[in-house]
Design an enzyme around this catalytic site. Structure first.
Site, PDB file in Angstrom:
ATOM      1  N   LYS A 144      -0.309  25.033  99.020  1.00  0.00           N
ATOM      2  CA  LYS A 144      -0.934  24.914  97.705  1.00  0.00           C
ATOM      3  C   LYS A 144      -1.512  23.504  97.609  1.00  0.00           C
ATOM      4  O   LYS A 144      -0.884  22.544  98.082  1.00  0.00           O
ATOM      5  CB  LYS A 144       0.152  25.151  96.654  1.00  0.00           C
ATOM      6  CG  LYS A 144      -0.288  25.229  95.213  1.00  0.00           C
ATOM      7  CD  LYS A 144       0.939  25.557  94.329  1.00  0.00           C
ATOM      8  CE  LYS A 144       0.616  25.703  92.863  1.00  0.00           C
ATOM      9  NZ  LYS A 144       1.806  26.069  92.062  1.00  0.00           N
ATOM     10  N   SER A 204       5.445  30.232  89.033  1.00  0.00           N
ATOM     11  CA  SER A 204       4.208  30.129  89.811  1.00  0.00           C
ATOM     12  C   SER A 204       4.266  30.609  91.243  1.00  0.00           C
ATOM     13  O   SER A 204       3.224  30.738  91.885  1.00  0.00           O
ATOM     14  CB  SER A 204       3.700  28.694  89.799  1.00  0.00           C
ATOM     15  OG  SER A 204       3.016  28.475  88.603  1.00  0.00           O
ATOM     16  N   SER A 227       0.722  29.935  89.140  1.00  0.00           N
ATOM     17  CA  SER A 227      -0.391  29.099  89.542  1.00  0.00           C
ATOM     18  C   SER A 227      -0.661  29.069  91.038  1.00  0.00           C
ATOM     19  O   SER A 227      -1.737  28.651  91.462  1.00  0.00           O
ATOM     20  CB  SER A 227      -0.167  27.670  89.045  1.00  0.00           C
ATOM     21  OG  SER A 227       0.991  27.108  89.634  1.00  0.00           O
TER      22      SER A 227
END
Ligand code: GLN
Length: 456
Positions: free
Chosen positions: A63, A162, A138
């Protein structure tokens, strides 16, 4: 593909193949950048015998809120658009020490604020099963990278859901560990008391291996736990609780059915399944949306246009420099959270909101503790619906926040929780099932999930 499938090939072959798939699937918007040059260089070093390890030559993505070498680390924000990290996250260092190779940086909601990856400054990530729908978030880019088979595993962060929610939306395994299991060093801070580092994989055994390698004490993160992954005992009581508060009529019927099917499969394996009561779960979302913004507001104060990150042009005063740099660098959702955080911490409201939320958090932790006196694992859905349509919820932040109702409790309590695939909806969309364990039972949770693969 599984991690073991990659161990048969040369690192260069693996990396080239991963880069090729990544490029052919660009339309999904899963990756913000490829760290191609560095990845190929490292692949050559691995093939030359410079690294030995359990992930020798295995490609992965992180990420983009992880600081990593080989390209910018943007946190999907304009604030960090051209930020080149001077150090690398501990989690990545540990994987690289085992021969793994990072090939790119995955898309996310800017600063990890969101649940759909639509808050990214660089456009959304599309769902791996239906490009008209959201990836979840996310960590949407990481989940989709695994679901599209670009890489066998990907790293994410989970502060309030997330990792679990995008895993559920894309039909992969997602692990949010016990708070403190993996060092947060080198990961852009969101809400420090609930930020955790975890991973996505195609199966629970691969996820467990990746977690084992990343876990452990790090001198650079004082909150890391001394807990041996490999030595965690397996579950022995064979008792499972289905959380009543997660099975209300607000939850999509197909989503509830997936949890019920999983519970029945557990019963078929000799587990006793009861419905259990977790009354404070109903207040977890409220706690989360008070405590999290308070911490977000503090953590984002460092982006002042002076130290690093975006710096506004054409300003005449220091106040203007701060204001304009922050206005230009943050997305609307980042600003909203800074405002809420400032409000709940302000002198007149601190007791009424922040302090109250922290007290409620303690009550929630106590309720979980009581349940784990009798149960190995608690289960329920991950999110109230399967992946929703792109743009469907963007106009309504409250609607977005409500989608975190079943992931916030484990985050507030610091408990390990994973999302495992629980079948497809009638429309062909993946539905996840959430498994929550007691502190430091992460390995046992994944072991149970692994045993259920192919059965549930
Ligand atoms: N969807 C949650 C939020 O918007 C979770 C975010 C996260 O875990 N980083 O805060």
């Amino acid at each position: 593909m599984k991690i073991s499938d990659y161990l048969q090939n040369s690192a260069t072959e693996n990396v080239q193949k991963a880069l090729e798939i990544a490029k052919s699937k660009q339309d999904f918007g899963a990756l913000l950048s490829l760290t191609e040059g560095r990845a190929l260089e490292r692949a050559r070093a691995v093939d030359a015998g410079e690294f030995e390890g359990r992930l020798k030559g295995v490609p992965f993505v992180v990420k983009d809120n992880f600081l990593a070498y080989g390209g910018p680390s943007t946190a999907a924000s304009k604030m960090l658009e051209s930020f080149s990290a001077p150090l690398q996250a501990t989690a990545i260092e540990r994987l690289e020490a085992e021969g793994a190779i990072c090939i790119g940086k995955a898309n996310l909601d800017a600063f990890a604020h969101g649940g759909s990856t639509e808050n990214s400054a660089y456009g959304p990530t599309k769902n791996a099963f239906d490009p008209q729908r959201v990836a979840g978030g996310s960590s949407g880019g990481s989940a989709v990278s695994v679901a599209l088979d670009i890489v066998p595993f990907a790293l994410g962060s989970d502060t309030g859901g997330s990792i679990r929610q995008p895993a559920s939306f894309n039909g992969v395994v997602g692990v949010k560990p016990t708070y403190g299991t993996v060092s947060r060093y080198g990961v852009v801070a969101m809400a420090s008391s609930t930020d955790t580092i975890g991973c996505f994989a195609n199966n629970s055994d691969d996820a467990s291996l990746v977690m084992e390698i990343m876990a452990g004490v790090d001198v650079n993160d004082m909150t890391t736990l001394d807990h041996s992954w490999a030595d965690t005992p397996s579950f022995t009581r064979k008792r499972v609780g289905v959380v009543k508060q997660f099975m209300t009529s607000d939850v999509d019927e197909e989503v509830r059915q997936a949890t019920i099917r999983y519970a029945e499969s557990l019963e078929s394996q000799g587990y006793a399944v009861d419905e259990v009561d977790l009354p404070m779960a109903d207040y977890s979302l409220a706690m989360y949306y008070i405590i999290m913004p308070a911490e977000v507001m503090s953590n984002l104060a460092r982006y002042d246009g002076v130290h690093y990150g975006h710096r506004a042009d054409n300003v005449t005063t220091l106040a203007e420099l701060y204001g304009k740099s922050r206005d230009e660098g943050f997305e609307a959702e980042n600003k909203r959270r800074i405002m809420i955080g400032s409000f709940v911490l302000s002198s007149g409201y601190f007791d009424a909101y922040y302090l109250k939320a922290q007290k409620a958090r303690t009550l929630l932790i106590d309720e979980f503790k009581k349940l784990f006196e009798n149960y190995d694992v608690l289960i329920g859905p991950v999110a109230p619906t399967p992946a929703f349509r792109l743009g469907e919820n963007t106009q309504d932040p409250i609607k977005m926040y409500l989608a975190d109702v079943m992931t916030a409790p484990a985050s507030m309590a610091g408990l390990p929780a994973i999302s495992v695939p629980g079948g497809l909806s009638n429309e062909g969309l993946p539905i996840g099932v959430q498994l929550i364990g007691n502190y430091k039972t992460d390995r046992a949770l994944l072991e149970l999930a692994s045993q259920m693969e192919g059965i549930a």
